[in-house]
Scaffold this active site. Sequence first.
Site, PDB file in Angstrom:
ATOM      1  N   ARG A  85       0.838  -1.208   0.000  1.00  0.00           N
ATOM      2  CA  ARG A  85       0.000   0.000   0.000  1.00  0.00           C
ATOM      3  C   ARG A  85       0.872   1.257   0.000  1.00  0.00           C
ATOM      4  O   ARG A  85       0.946   1.967  -1.003  1.00  0.00           O
ATOM      5  CB  ARG A  85      -0.934  -0.017   1.237  1.00  0.00           C
ATOM      6  N   ASP A  86       1.575   1.523   1.070  1.00  0.00           N
ATOM      7  CA  ASP A  86       2.348   2.769   1.196  1.00  0.00           C
ATOM      8  C   ASP A  86       3.522   2.789   0.223  1.00  0.00           C
ATOM      9  O   ASP A  86       3.913   3.854  -0.280  1.00  0.00           O
ATOM     10  CB  ASP A  86       2.866   2.904   2.640  1.00  0.00           C
ATOM     11  N   HIS A 137       6.122   4.632  12.660  1.00  0.00           N
ATOM     12  CA  HIS A 137       6.210   4.531  11.194  1.00  0.00           C
ATOM     13  C   HIS A 137       7.245   5.560  10.736  1.00  0.00           C
ATOM     14  O   HIS A 137       6.942   6.738  10.618  1.00  0.00           O
ATOM     15  CB  HIS A 137       4.817   4.843  10.634  1.00  0.00           C
ATOM     16  N   HIS A 163      10.319   7.113   8.191  1.00  0.00           N
ATOM     17  CA  HIS A 163      10.850   7.182   6.826  1.00  0.00           C
ATOM     18  C   HIS A 163      12.349   7.445   6.901  1.00  0.00           C
ATOM     19  O   HIS A 163      12.831   8.059   7.854  1.00  0.00           O
ATOM     20  CB  HIS A 163      10.135   8.278   6.028  1.00  0.00           C
ATOM     21  N   CYS A 192       8.803   9.487  -0.823  1.00  0.00           N
ATOM     22  CA  CYS A 192       7.943  10.409  -0.092  1.00  0.00           C
ATOM     23  C   CYS A 192       7.621  11.515  -1.079  1.00  0.00           C
ATOM     24  O   CYS A 192       8.514  12.049  -1.730  1.00  0.00           O
ATOM     25  CB  CYS A 192       8.681  10.969   1.111  1.00  0.00           C
ATOM     26  N   ASN A 210      10.184   5.050   2.728  1.00  0.00           N
ATOM     27  CA  ASN A 210       9.874   4.226   3.884  1.00  0.00           C
ATOM     28  C   ASN A 210      11.108   3.495   4.420  1.00  0.00           C
ATOM     29  O   ASN A 210      11.990   3.101   3.662  1.00  0.00           O
ATOM     30  CB  ASN A 210       8.851   3.173   3.482  1.00  0.00           C
TER      31      ASN A 210
END
Lengths: 302, 302
Positions: free
Chosen positions: A16-17, A208, A210, A241, A250
């Site tokens: 997803r991300d 979470h 990055h 990003c 990520n």
Amino acid sequence: MLEWPEKVTIKEVGPRDGLQNETVEVPLQDKVAWINLLSDAGYSYIEFSSFVHPKWIPQLKDAKEVAAMISRKKGITYAALVPNRKGLEAAIDTDVDEVSVFMSASDTHNKKNINKSIEETYPVLKEVVQEAKLEGKSVRGYVSTVFGCPYEGAIDTDQVARVSERLLDMGIDELSLGDTIGVANPRQVDQALHEWKQWLPFDKLAMHFHNTRGMALSNVLVSMQHNITTFDASLGGLGGCPYAKGASGNLATDDLVHMLHQMGIETGIDEEKLKEAAVYIQRVLNKSLPSHQMQVVNKERV
Amino acid sequence: MLEWPEKVTIKEVGPRDGLQNETVEVPLQDKVAWINLLSDAGYSYIEFSSFVHPKWIPQLKDAKEVAAMISRKKGITYAALVPNRKGLEAAIDTDVDEVSVFMSASDTHNKKNINKSIEETYPVLKEVVQEAKLEGKSVRGYVSTVFGCPYEGAIDTDQVARVSERLLDMGIDELSLGDTIGVANPRQVDQALHEWKQWLPFDKLAMHFHNTRGMALSNVLVSMQHNITTFDASLGGLGGCPYAKGASGNLATDDLVHMLHQMGIETGIDEEKLKEAAVYIQRVLNKSLPSHQMQVVNKERV
């Protein structure tokens, strides 16, 4: 000497991300094959897609088909992101295990992202959470830009705590606090967690990070010192990003798993199978993935 | 909350450890211009070359000319690596401020590197140290493979302590303990430093990490928890590691400086000037440097 947890849970957000920030659209069959490889690698949690309008994220337009075609393994929570009630209903139709909702700790970022203020977002999420709960689904909440916003700069730790509390009050089961643009430094994470400890139940927190500036693993280390043991990561460092295009985005699952295993911390994940899955998606995307593990793999293959 | 030092000293090893591992030979004029840019960036220590036979490291064959042509700034220690007495004499002829000697904590690695056992190496270094001291030069000692060897695997912390003590007994002023192949993990660094604290004077220790697996900044963090405040780094992450070709090698100075400054820890180094110097050498080498800072810079320029 420092003390470390025995076990850490890694939630894979790559499908997803990761994919939503890649420019290449991955064919449905490849997505399914890849997620099946991830399922074999030992994860307990995979966020497989997002039920958001394809106008916004065309890369994830096949969420329904993905949900229907993947081989679901016992013991793995298959989750999907939902932006609103309509998305939730589509997700429920595919029998997901969990849904995730999202908002920003920065009012400006939230407005740019979903065209609503933070205050206007609460009722939308509340409705989604209530409906999801009625359907027996657990709900995860992403709070983004908690360590810094591309528009507002620094974000107050109190502001993050207030937003987080509101989401937990709605009945959200786990909060994922996101360093969306990769600006957090280890001292800041240490201070923020020290403050949040007074407000928030840490057993319901995931971090979470990055890796834009290379500090993601360091931030994980510091978080573990506060007994945070759940981290989001994206295999191979997949997905940039949007505010620092191309910069590594990520935190890479493979780098995180490698560090944790080297430290004697269990994850339940098989590094060899992880590598297979990373090599697979790398071939599909036709680009080198930015994780350190994959850089080593790619050099060995030359 | 964790405690951090107020100030950290960064020793730039890019012109030596970085360039010796690059395949492109940098023209003399560019080396000089680059080292001058480094001198302007606020370092207190620059290892500018190595007086080793050009047969072994042709990239550094112009050490003498570099030493003569760079503009030396007050307050900066200009150091060069010397493998033996002959190298030392050449270095002294150029009026270096400090010389560095090296050996491995692994007998096999030492033999592969300089064709001598560890025991056979001590007298060679002792002679160099004595001679350097007579000439009024301070001496730095590199101990490599302290956290793992490509041939022997794990290296006993006692073995590292023994080698280090022998070097300190010779009168070496500072020891740089190197994770030559980038295998150290933060827990291991924490444990090793905990043990070495009983043997070694920590004010004479510097740590030298490689970022092959992405753990270098994390290892710096843990080292700072043990009051280690001197770290080697190579601008832009210049220089790979010969045992994992192309995998990111040295800890990148720009990533380290960025993290430390974000944490409120002083280095004396100007990030903008550092970026100028990194952009310069990147243009000369005609390749993207692997540091996170340079990845962000390069994306902004596209």
